[in-house]
Design a protein around this motif. Structure first.
Motif, PDB file in Angstrom:
ATOM      1  N   ARG A 112       0.799  -1.217   0.000  1.00 13.80           N
ATOM      2  CA  ARG A 112       0.000   0.000   0.000  1.00 13.80           C
ATOM      3  C   ARG A 112       0.834   1.270   0.000  1.00 13.80           C
ATOM      4  NH1 ARG A 112      -4.506  -0.540   4.562  1.00 13.80           N
ATOM      5  NH2 ARG A 112      -5.781  -2.139   3.641  1.00 13.80           N
ATOM      6  N   CYS A 113       1.388   1.587   1.154  1.00 14.23           N
ATOM      7  CA  CYS A 113       2.115   2.840   1.323  1.00 14.23           C
ATOM      8  C   CYS A 113       3.501   2.732   0.703  1.00 14.23           C
ATOM      9  CB  CYS A 113       2.242   3.187   2.799  1.00 14.23           C
ATOM     10  SG  CYS A 113       0.654   3.424   3.636  1.00 14.23           S
ATOM     11  N   ARG A 126      -1.901  12.015  -1.478  1.00 12.32           N
ATOM     12  CA  ARG A 126      -2.945  12.125  -0.454  1.00 12.32           C
ATOM     13  C   ARG A 126      -3.334  10.747   0.074  1.00 12.32           C
ATOM     14  NH1 ARG A 126      -5.036  17.104  -0.031  1.00 12.32           N
ATOM     15  NH2 ARG A 126      -4.813  18.522  -1.770  1.00 12.32           N
ATOM     16  N   LYS A 127      -3.808  10.727   1.322  1.00 12.34           N
ATOM     17  CA  LYS A 127      -4.238   9.453   1.874  1.00 12.34           C
ATOM     18  C   LYS A 127      -5.496   8.994   1.151  1.00 12.34           C
ATOM     19  CE  LYS A 127      -6.523  11.627   5.833  1.00 12.34           C
ATOM     20  NZ  LYS A 127      -6.598  11.646   7.293  1.00 12.34           N
ATOM     21  N   GLY A 128      -5.673   7.699   1.099  1.00 10.73           N
ATOM     22  CA  GLY A 128      -6.819   7.137   0.403  1.00 10.73           C
ATOM     23  C   GLY A 128      -6.879   5.636   0.617  1.00 10.73           C
ATOM     24  N   HIS A 139      -5.411   3.348  -0.933  1.00  6.87           N
ATOM     25  CA  HIS A 139      -4.103   2.706  -1.090  1.00  6.87           C
ATOM     26  C   HIS A 139      -3.232   2.844   0.159  1.00  6.87           C
ATOM     27  CE1 HIS A 139      -3.517   6.902  -1.982  1.00  6.87           C
ATOM     28  NE2 HIS A 139      -2.229   6.736  -1.710  1.00  6.87           N
ATOM     29  N   CYS A 140      -3.432   3.910   0.932  1.00  8.49           N
ATOM     30  CA  CYS A 140      -2.610   4.167   2.124  1.00  8.49           C
ATOM     31  C   CYS A 140      -3.375   5.097   3.057  1.00  8.49           C
ATOM     32  CB  CYS A 140      -1.279   4.798   1.706  1.00  8.49           C
ATOM     33  SG  CYS A 140      -0.154   5.089   3.088  1.00  8.49           S
ATOM     34  N   LYS A 141      -3.329   4.806   4.354  1.00  4.67           N
ATOM     35  CA  LYS A 141      -4.078   5.621   5.313  1.00  4.67           C
ATOM     36  C   LYS A 141      -3.366   6.923   5.673  1.00  4.67           C
ATOM     37  CE  LYS A 141      -2.218   3.387   9.382  1.00  4.67           C
ATOM     38  NZ  LYS A 141      -2.470   2.971  10.727  1.00  4.67           N
ATOM     39  N   ASN A 142      -2.118   7.073   5.255  1.00  2.00           N
ATOM     40  CA  ASN A 142      -1.335   8.275   5.567  1.00  2.00           C
ATOM     41  C   ASN A 142      -1.098   9.116   4.321  1.00  2.00           C
ATOM     42  OD1 ASN A 142      -0.884   7.100   8.157  1.00  2.00           O
ATOM     43  ND2 ASN A 142       0.800   5.932   7.291  1.00  2.00           N
ATOM     44  N   MET A 143      -1.008  10.437   4.536  1.00  2.00           N
ATOM     45  CA  MET A 143      -0.539  11.291   3.451  1.00  2.00           C
ATOM     46  C   MET A 143       0.960  11.051   3.350  1.00  2.00           C
ATOM     47  SD  MET A 143      -0.688  15.398   2.851  1.00  2.00           S
ATOM     48  CE  MET A 143       0.346  15.879   4.204  1.00  2.00           C
ATOM     49  N   GLU A 144       1.458  10.934   2.131  1.00  2.00           N
ATOM     50  CA  GLU A 144       2.879  10.698   1.939  1.00  2.00           C
ATOM     51  C   GLU A 144       3.487  11.857   1.158  1.00  2.00           C
ATOM     52  OE1 GLU A 144       3.521   6.035   1.782  1.00  2.00           O
ATOM     53  OE2 GLU A 144       2.295   6.741   0.125  1.00  2.00           O
ATOM     54  N   CYS A 195      11.349   9.880   1.773  1.00  2.00           N
ATOM     55  CA  CYS A 195      10.021  10.138   2.322  1.00  2.00           C
ATOM     56  C   CYS A 195      10.152  11.126   3.473  1.00  2.00           C
ATOM     57  CB  CYS A 195       9.394   8.842   2.820  1.00  2.00           C
ATOM     58  SG  CYS A 195       8.970   7.711   1.492  1.00  2.00           S
TER      59      CYS A 195
END
Length: 98
Positions: A32-33, A55-57, A59-64, A80
């Motif tokens: 995911r992330c 943006r989080k979504g 695919h990943c719960k965090n903004m990267e 990162c």
């Protein structure tokens, strides 16, 4: 006899397709992330070649926040960044203002 063999063959093919697609979806969820480890230390602006915000979504719960930084005369590296660090927040604001 021939019809039952054809049906059996098609059922086997369909089963293979369903199972192989399920495996690829499962693999995508594991990856995911993109950021496993983040950096909080400020990086000089002139070293940053590219700045990407994901943006989080689903695919990943965090903004990267991923920066491509200059590491040598002709080399670069993706790093990162911690989106909660003050200097990263300011950089994000600048990106959205322009």
């Amino acid at each position: 006899m021939r019809t039952s063999m054809t049906i059996l063959f098609l059922a086997a093919c369909l089963t293979y397709l369903v199972l192989s697609e399920g495996r690829s979806i499962r693999r995508r969820r594991e990856l995911r992330c993109q950021c496993v480890k983040t950096v909080r230390t400020p990086i000089p602006s002139k070293q940053i070649l590219d700045f990407k915000i994901i943006r989080k979504g689903a695919h990943c719960k965090n903004m990267e926040v991923i920066a491509t930084i200059k590491t040598g005369k002709e080399t670069s590296q993706e790093v990162c960044l911690d989106p909660t660090a003050a200097w990263v927040k300011r950089r994000i604001e600048r990106e959205f203002d322009s």
